[in-house]
Write an enzyme that holds these catalytic residues in place. Structure first.
Site, short mmCIF file in Angstrom:
data_model
loop_
_atom_site.label_atom_id
_atom_site.label_comp_id
_atom_site.label_asym_id
_atom_site.label_seq_id
_atom_site.Cartn_x
_atom_site.Cartn_y
_atom_site.Cartn_z
N PRO A 414 0.82 -1.22 0.00
CA PRO A 414 0.00 0.00 0.00
C PRO A 414 0.86 1.27 0.00
CG PRO A 414 -0.05 -1.09 2.15
CD PRO A 414 0.61 -2.03 1.19
N TYR A 572 -0.51 5.07 13.55
CA TYR A 572 -1.88 5.56 13.34
C TYR A 572 -2.78 5.09 14.49
CZ TYR A 572 0.08 6.84 8.85
OH TYR A 572 0.88 7.41 7.89
C1 LIG Z 1 4.80 6.98 -0.92
C2 LIG Z 1 4.53 5.93 0.10
C3 LIG Z 1 3.28 5.83 0.66
C4 LIG Z 1 2.99 4.83 1.60
N1 LIG Z 1 1.71 4.68 2.07
C5 LIG Z 1 1.40 3.62 2.85
C6 LIG Z 1 0.07 3.32 3.19
O1 LIG Z 1 -0.86 3.97 2.75
N2 LIG Z 1 -0.16 2.28 4.02
C7 LIG Z 1 0.86 1.52 4.51
O2 LIG Z 1 0.60 0.59 5.25
N3 LIG Z 1 2.12 1.75 4.15
C8 LIG Z 1 2.42 2.76 3.33
N4 LIG Z 1 3.71 2.95 2.91
C9 LIG Z 1 4.75 2.00 3.35
C10 LIG Z 1 4.96 0.92 2.29
O3 LIG Z 1 3.82 0.11 2.12
C11 LIG Z 1 6.15 0.03 2.68
O4 LIG Z 1 5.86 -0.61 3.88
C12 LIG Z 1 7.45 0.80 2.80
O5 LIG Z 1 7.58 1.77 1.76
C13 LIG Z 1 8.66 -0.12 2.74
O6 LIG Z 1 8.69 -0.84 1.54
P1 LIG Z 1 9.70 -0.49 0.32
O7 LIG Z 1 11.08 -0.54 0.89
O8 LIG Z 1 9.46 -1.57 -0.69
O9 LIG Z 1 9.35 0.87 -0.19
C14 LIG Z 1 4.00 3.95 1.99
C15 LIG Z 1 5.27 4.08 1.42
C16 LIG Z 1 5.54 5.02 0.47
C17 LIG Z 1 6.92 5.06 -0.16
#
Ligand SMILES: Cc1cc2nc3c(=O)[nH]c(=O)nc-3n(C[C@H](O)[C@H](O)[C@H](O)COP(=O)(O)O)c2cc1C
Ligand SMILES: Cc1cc2nc3c(=O)[nH]c(=O)nc-3n(C[C@H](O)[C@H](O)[C@H](O)COP(=O)(O)OP(=O)(O)OC[C@H]3O[C@@H](n4cnc5c(N)ncnc54)[C@H](O)[C@@H]3O)c2cc1C
Length: 763
Positions: A414, A572
């Site tokens: 997400p 949250y």
């Molecule tokens: C732009 C952005 C928005 C995010 N929004 C959410 C979200 O709405 N809900 C959530 O659980 N995590 C959110 N995350 C966290 C990501 O789901 C993920 O856990 C985190 O980016 C680590 O993964 P990655 O290293 O693959 O980016 C967000 C991350 C990014 C970069």
């Protein structure tokens, strides 16, 4: 230069040799407490690469060492009565005593004075009588302790107990790991042949098992007899031998990981284990000692002063030491936690063992032993219920939760888009998620979608609380179902103390310049001094918000989402109840973990009651607040997961952090995956791993080692909606389904990949 070397282990002897090779005029004396052939320990493992480095430094001793080298290509693992062998690992080794005798001879030939049976209690007198003093006196270095305030050693005494034994039983066909279940717990051995007649046999177990066996109160003979009984089947009548005459009692010790902040003081430099140690399970302690000896001798001849030479030595070698210590930590922690992995199937257990230090990746294993890896991949596919193509990599194995069938294990995590208007998703959302659904991932998430206007994080966050939201989300879900094979999950949440803040690309988590709305949380704990102090929720608030979650879930169900996730991570609203950092309540919703979980579980039960029974629900948690015992720890996360599992949550989405501005996370590749691993293997609950996972290799190794069931990638999917399709091209997998209108593009990419060229894409 007049040089005193304290300690005639590999570090001290090899340093003396390296110095004398560079300038025969040096006057070098090596002091050693033991007799020349009086060494503890058995064989040491080196690598062909290390030997090449040694040959460049001193061809004579390298040639002598090479003459005595034993080579193995195979690793055998005996577990649950099954012996699994993989090949291509390429080790070599030599008896420690042999190595030291060769180095002693070489040192004497070069005119170095060796003074045995000379105990050195204090380096200080040598620092005045000699130009240079080298503290090469091993793990329990007196040179180090004499200046502990300067060197600032960090000594981390690890959990397992081990004893270094030898045997005449042959382990000449493979480096062998043996795991034996005894009446007092698991005991394991690392066995390898280093001379035609002798093999090393290191026995290791947890402190608890060691205590239950009573090893601490045994004489050396009793301890050896007990180990012989435990490993009787593998020893084939041969005995075990100890040569650790210098250690008291049964000679078992805990490994101390040593890392000094500084390695030199005035004209004294620490070398080898005295400055930094590496756990024996990655076999690099001797390599580090020898290579550091060469580096120090080099700098002493290239730099204008001792101080300059020491500075270069420390900065150049520290990086290498930290790299090896990091791999060694992964490896030793794996052995410390091995009881978590022992219930795994032998194939998965073996894979987990081979990849434990994270230095060997999935594709690296394929290079070493394609047949073994192919067998392991087929095992994984079979277990996943795939009957079509057993040669596919783990990321392309199907997965089922309740009636939800995913075609592969890749998840678009997400990610908030901040593009909603009054909670309503816009064309941006349609285009963004439709692209990701076409990109090949088995499951795509929509961002945290809020249960009420006040529950939004920012004014750009979408919701599930107005009729027009339902229309917009349903349009997206219908498209995904009609045009792609992806499944789509709705993440629902409430922002709590982090609500009423700016868009992600503005000042994230900071309050709005104007138009703020009131926020609430478990307690009156503001996210930061700049944020609003939230209202501590009373029972009426809790009931109202719970009902909003229920109404949102009902809307998501009407839209046709395949799966639902409740967001209980990242600080949250629900997370504010779970973490003690922000939950200061004294009623039945605060205090113990059971109390802190009461409201999140109440919300889950209410949502589960309205969510279609054949569709799964996940909960995302922060499995580590990165605040030590003050917050949620990985151990407590296991208890959180047990409560979720008991309540009927289908899968735990294991994230971490973002619960306090004081947190100090330790980032790195796949840095949150250990928390998923722990939850999955300690509770048996299905998990998703997330966090800095960005290569197909990462995804495959996480899955095959059993560290998670699904793997979420967030940022990689911002950069490339077609991450999965492109990963398949890169891995040579031609069984992924591309959208029909894109088939020409696919075929061109396949052709280019076969010619090993690119069209601007990394394939
Ligand atoms: C732009 C952005 C928005 C995010 N929004 C959410 C979200 O709405 N809900 C959530 O659980 N995590 C959110 N995350 C966290 C990501 O789901 C993920 O856990 C985190 O980016 C680590 O993964 P990655 O290293 O693959 O980016 C967000 C991350 C990014 C970069
Ligand atoms: C069970 C086990 C298995 C291992 N397996 C491997 C392996 O496979 N591969 C590998 O590379 N490494 C392995 N190691 C690590 C390796 O043994 C060390 O990293 C390496 O020996 C370090 O060399 P060193 O010269 O710094 O220290 P040491 O080898 O410990 O030498 C220090 C010397 O200083 C002498 N000394 C100490 N105090 C005094 C004093 N006060 N006065 C005089 N002399 C003193 C000691 O007697 C000793 O000879 C293993 C270690 C253990 C414990």
């Amino acid at each position: 230069m007049k040089v005193a070397v304290l300690g005639a282990g590999p570090a001290g002897l090899y340093f003396a040799i390296s110095m004398k090779r560079r300038n025969p005029a040096h006057e070098i004396t090596v002091f050693e407490r033991n007799r020349p052939d009086d060494t503890f320990g058995w064989g040491v493992v080196l690598s062909a690469e290390t030997l090449d480095n040694l040959a460049a430094n001193d061809a004579v001793s390298a040639a002598w060492i090479r003459d005595y080298f034993a080579y193995w290509d195979d690793i055998a693992v005996l577990h649950k009565g099954v012996r699994t062998v993989s090949t291509g690992h390429g080790f070599c080794g030599i008896g420690r005593k042999r190595l030291l005798l060769l180095l002693q001879r070489r040192a004497q030939d070069l005119g170095i004075e060796l003074r045995f049976e000379t105990e050195i209690d204090d380096p200080r007198p040598f620092m005045t009588s000699h130009d240079l003093v080298i503290g090469a006196d091993g793990l329990n270095s007196r040179s180090r302790s004499a200046f502990a305030d300067v060197f600032k050693p960090d000594i981390d005494v690890r959990k397992c107990k081990f004893v270094w034994l030898g045997t005449r039983q042959k382990f000449d066909d493979a480096f062998t790991f043996i795991f034996e279940e005894t009446e007092h717990g698991w005991v394991w051995a690392h066995a390898y042949q280093f001379e035609p007649e002798t093999a090393t046999f290191i026995v290791e177990c947890s402190e608890e098992t060691w205590t239950k066996w009573g090893f601490g109160g045994m004489t050396r003979e009793q301890s050896i007899a007990t180990c012989e009984r435990i490993f009787a089947r593998q020893l084939g009548g041969h005995s075990l031998m100890s040569n650790a005459g210098h250690l008291r009692g049964s000679a078992w010790i805990n490994f101390p990981r040593v890392l000094c902040e500084r390695w030199s003081h005035k004209n004294l430099a620490l070398l080898g284990d005295a400055s930094a140690s590496a756990h024996f399970s990655i076999g690099s302690g001797t390599k580090l000692a020898l290579e550091s000896a060469v580096a120090l001798a080099d700098y002493l001849h290239s730099e204008p002063s001792l101080a300059a030479a020491f500075e270069k030595y420390e900065s150049a070698r520290r990086t290498e030491v930290l790299r090896l210590q990091s791999a060694a930590r992964n490896s030793l922690e794996w052995f410390e936690e091995v009881e978590r992995y022992l219930p795994l199937d032998p194939v998965q257990f073996n894979y987990s063992l081979l990849t434990r230090s994270q230095r060997i990746s999935h594709e690296n294993l394929r290079l070493r032993d394609p047949e073994w890896l192919g067998g392991a991949e087929a095992w994984f596919q079979q277990r996943a219920g795939n009957t079509d193509n057993l040669r596919r990599t783990p990321m392309f194995a199907p997965f089922q939760l309740r009636d939800l069938k995913l075609k592969n294990r890749v998840v678009v995590s997400p990610m908030a888009q901040y593009k909603a208007v009054d909670g309503c998703p816009t064309d941006w959302h349609f285009a963004h998620y439709a692209e990701r659904a076409k990109g090949g991932a088995g499951l795509i998430y929509i961002e945290m979608t809020c249960v009420s206007p006040e529950g939004r994080i920012t004014p750009g966050c979408p919701g599930f609380y107005a009729p027009e939201h339902e229309v917009a989300w349903k349009r997206l879900v219908d498209f995904v179902h009609a045009e792609t094979e992806a499944k789509i999950c709705a993440q629902i949440g409430h922002s709590g103390p982090k609500g009423s803040t700016q868009l992600g690309w503005q000042h994230i988590d900071a309050p709005l310049p104007s138009g703020n709305w009131p926020v609430m949380a478990a307690s009156e704990a503001a996210w930061s001094p700049a944020n609003q102090v939230p209202k501590a929720m009373d029972r009426a608030d809790m009931t109202r918000v719970r009902d909003q979650f229920v109404a949102s879930a009902e809307m998501a169900a009407r839209c046709g989402f395949d799966m639902l996730e409740i967001h209980a991570a990242h600080g949250y609203l629900l997370s504010s109840f779970i973490t003690p950092l922000t939950n200061h309540r004294t009623d039945e919703y605060g205090g113990s973990l059971e109390n802190r979980m009461r409201y999140p579980l109440e919300v889950f039960h209410a949502v589960r009651a309205v969510w279609p029974a054949h569709k799964p629900i996940s909960i995302r948690i922060s499995a580590n607040d990165w605040m030590g015992d003050e917050g949620v720890t990985p151990a407590e996360a296991v208890e959180i997961a047990r409560l979720l599992q008991g309540a009927g949550v289908d899968i735990c989405d294991v994230s971490a952090g973002q619960t306090s501005i004081r947190a100090r996370p330790v980032y790195g590749r796949m840095f949150q995956t250990p928390f998923s691993d722990r939850i999955r293997n300690e509770t048996g609950m299905a998990t998703m791993a997330v966090g800095n996972i960005y290569e197909p290799d990462h995804v495959n190794s996480i899955l095959l080692a059993g560290r998670a069931d699904l793997v979420c990638l967030a940022r990689p999917h911002l950069a490339d909606p077609y991450w999965t399709l492109h990963a398949a091209v890169a891995m040579g997998d031609r069984d992924v389904k591309w959208p029909d209108p894109y088939l020409n593009g696919r075929d061109q990419l396949y052709r280019l990949a076969e010619r090993n060229t690119t069209i601007g894409l990394k394939v």
